[in-house]
Design an enzyme around this catalytic site. Structure first.
Site, PDB file in Angstrom:
ATOM      1  N   HIS A 183       1.058  -1.595  -0.265  1.00 43.95           N
ATOM      2  CA  HIS A 183       0.303  -0.113  -0.121  1.00 43.95           C
ATOM      3  C   HIS A 183       0.461   1.357  -0.229  1.00 43.95           C
ATOM      4  O   HIS A 183       2.362   0.603   0.917  1.00 43.95           O
ATOM      5  CB  HIS A 183      -1.000  -0.041   1.693  1.00 43.95           C
ATOM      6  CG  HIS A 183      -2.472   1.003   0.777  1.00 43.95           C
ATOM      7  ND1 HIS A 183      -1.604   2.477   1.658  1.00 43.95           N
ATOM      8  CD2 HIS A 183      -3.355   0.972   1.150  1.00 43.95           C
ATOM      9  CE1 HIS A 183      -2.638   2.822   1.723  1.00 43.95           C
ATOM     10  NE2 HIS A 183      -3.815   1.656   1.692  1.00 43.95           N
TER      11      HIS A 183
ATOM     12  N   ASP B 271       3.123  -4.210   8.038  1.00 38.04           N
ATOM     13  CA  ASP B 271       2.212  -3.648   7.675  1.00 38.04           C
ATOM     14  C   ASP B 271       1.343  -4.796   7.804  1.00 38.04           C
ATOM     15  O   ASP B 271       1.505  -5.109   6.840  1.00 38.04           O
ATOM     16  CB  ASP B 271       2.415  -3.243   6.347  1.00 38.04           C
ATOM     17  CG  ASP B 271       0.843  -2.146   6.160  1.00 38.04           C
ATOM     18  OD1 ASP B 271      -0.422  -2.188   6.879  1.00 38.04           O
ATOM     19  OD2 ASP B 271       0.151  -1.667   5.430  1.00 38.04           O
TER      20      ASP B 271
ATOM     21  N   GLN C 183      -4.387  -5.060   7.394  1.00 35.74           N
ATOM     22  CA  GLN C 183      -5.278  -6.302   6.609  1.00 35.74           C
ATOM     23  C   GLN C 183      -5.057  -6.993   7.246  1.00 35.74           C
ATOM     24  O   GLN C 183      -6.004  -8.699   6.718  1.00 35.74           O
ATOM     25  CB  GLN C 183      -4.848  -6.570   5.028  1.00 35.74           C
ATOM     26  CG  GLN C 183      -5.208  -4.876   4.328  1.00 35.74           C
ATOM     27  CD  GLN C 183      -6.631  -4.985   4.386  1.00 35.74           C
ATOM     28  OE1 GLN C 183      -7.494  -4.988   4.674  1.00 35.74           O
ATOM     29  NE2 GLN C 183      -6.668  -2.939   4.333  1.00 35.74           N
TER      30      GLN C 183
ATOM     31  N   LYS D 171     -10.322  -0.628   9.899  1.00 33.25           N
ATOM     32  CA  LYS D 171     -10.465  -1.582   9.729  1.00 33.25           C
ATOM     33  C   LYS D 171     -11.029  -2.981  10.524  1.00 33.25           C
ATOM     34  O   LYS D 171     -10.838  -3.943  10.198  1.00 33.25           O
ATOM     35  CB  LYS D 171      -8.980  -1.680   9.027  1.00 33.25           C
ATOM     36  CG  LYS D 171      -9.096  -1.381   7.515  1.00 33.25           C
ATOM     37  CD  LYS D 171      -8.142  -0.862   7.507  1.00 33.25           C
ATOM     38  CE  LYS D 171      -7.063   0.094   5.985  1.00 33.25           C
ATOM     39  NZ  LYS D 171      -7.884   0.366   4.908  1.00 33.25           N
TER      40      LYS D 171
ATOM     41  N   CYS E 224      -4.542   2.285  -3.396  1.00 35.40           N
ATOM     42  CA  CYS E 224      -3.471   2.878  -3.057  1.00 35.40           C
ATOM     43  C   CYS E 224      -2.390   1.730  -3.437  1.00 35.40           C
ATOM     44  O   CYS E 224      -1.620   1.419  -2.374  1.00 35.40           O
ATOM     45  CB  CYS E 224      -3.381   3.310  -1.502  1.00 35.40           C
ATOM     46  SG  CYS E 224      -4.205   4.224  -1.388  1.00 35.40           S
TER      47      CYS E 224
END
Length: 407
Positions: free
Chosen positions: A119, A196, A199, A222, A362
């Protein structure tokens, strides 16, 4: 807590009051009543500036804020609460690392290895860090089905590699990277590993000690928490060395006309008035997820993903990006429909009250690598149902017929 989907859906006021079929959880999740009530409770019962007031209400606000930090620590299995920095979102956490840690360890000629599927939030900060320090960004390119091999990873490392940045789950392909193994290889090469978790953290158990990553950031919004709150995990020994990212109130021990002594970690990185209500509600969102249980969440979402992909493969002119195996897509399926721009696909689906994401997500370098400009993305949450997946498939098939592909 019941694991009946009908009961779970009742926890989400928007889904109960709106006929939308919400298939955009990777962008932001819907919020359960308990989280909404927690944010309200903070303002009704504990509203004072955390870490500042020495009066009873101020101390209560501080207590709730630090209890939330401990909840996040336990959730990620960090060694201590001082390794948890509250931020607005994963983007801010990753920028904090790139600016503060990058400035500390990078020098001209050093290399930052970034996976091509990142991302922009885990890519642009490293481009900027390279520009500031004279380092160079190198890209680790994935296969067409979203795979990284150990051999390719080792080949991309060099004695100049200082930082590796990689997502645990791609927000486009849905694939899960083996960041535990890649972090081990990075460490063996003398590099640090930045993950990251935006997700992954909402959908699967994440143990930062087991993964042995140096940094991991995630966003609360999220994973059923409010917008504007997230967390950065960082090993304490690294936080101790890093300079502040922002300067101002409450991140200092003392200030003189000529300088300052910074506060201890993690407060050194939490300048200004903190999001006490958001942290309090994030803790409630974590408890909500834990009550449902990741075993149930993963099994449920895997079942829906398989149903989704099986149905999409039956529709001519639909092309799924990445692996064609459902088990390689963790709650995210991105696709193209021949002859129809993704923005048009999303608009037509919206007319059927189906919300999906269209665009480059993104992650433009990844799409360029895959030779596509724009796609449509379906992403799932624990509240989605088989009926919603079927409705989406029927609408997608209708679009295909309207474009002249026939039966």
């Amino acid at each position: 807590m019941t694991t009946s989907i009908s009961e779970i859906r009742k926890d989400f006021p928007l889904l109960m009051s709106n006929d939308v079929i919400y298939l955009d959880t990777a962008a932001t999740s819907q919020k359960p009543s308990c989280v909404l009530e927690a944010e309200r409770t903070f303002y009704e019962k504990y509203n004072a500036n955390p870490l500042r007031g020495l009066y009873e209400l101020g101390e209560a606000a501080t207590e709730k804020y630090e209890e939330a930090r401990e909840t996040v620590r336990e959730f990620l299995n960090a060694r201590e609460a001082a390794e948890i920095v509250f931020v607005r979102n994963a983007t801010e956490g990753l920028n904090l690392v790139a600016y503060s840690f990058g400035s500390l360890v990078l020098k001209p000629g050093d290399e930052i290895l970034v996976s091509i599927m990142e991302h922009h939030s885990n890519l642009l900060p490293w481009q900027q860090a390279a520009a500031r320090t004279g380092a160079v960004v190198k890209y680790l390119e994935c296969t067409e089905d979203g795979k990284y091999t150990e051999e390719a990873f080792k080949e991309a490392l060099s004695e100049r590699t200082k930082i590796v940045a990689m997502t645990q789950v791609s927000n486009v392909l849905g694939c899960k990277n083996d960041i535990k193994r890649f972090a081990q290889l990075a460490h063996e090469a003398g590099a640090y590993f930045v993950a990251d978790g935006a997700q992954s953290v909402p959908h699967m158990a994440v143990d930062v000690q087991d993964l042995d990553v140096d940094f991991l950031a995630f966003s609360g919004h999220k994973m059923y928490a409010p917008m504007g709150i997230g967390a950065l995990y960082a090993k304490r020994e690294l936080l101790e060395q890093m300079p502040p990212f922002l300067c101002g109130g409450e991140m200092i021990d003392s200030v003189s006309r000529t300088g300052a002594v910074w506060a201890e970690v993690p407060h050194k990185f939490e300048a200004g008035t903190v999001n006490g209500a958001g942290a309090y509600a994030l803790a409630e969102a974590i408890r909500y997820v834990q009550k449902i249980g990741f075993d149930f969440i993963e099994e449920r979402e895997a079942k829906l993903t398989a149903m989704l992909m099986d149905g999409m493969k039956e529709i001519p002119a639909v092309h799924i990006l990445g692996s064609q195996k459902a088990e390689d897509h963790h709650d995210i399926v991105t696709f193209k429909l021949d002859g129809v721009h993704p923005h048009d696909v999303a608009s037509i689906l919206d007319a059927d009250h189906i919300a999906v994401r269209a665009g480059h997500h993104c992650a433009q370098p990844l799409l360029q690598h895959l030779k596509v400009l724009s796609t449509t993305r379906v992403s799932l949450g624990v509240y989605n149902t088989e009926e919603e997946i079927q409705a989406f498939l029927e609408s997608l098939a209708k679009i295909r017929r309207q474009m002249g592909y026939g039966e």
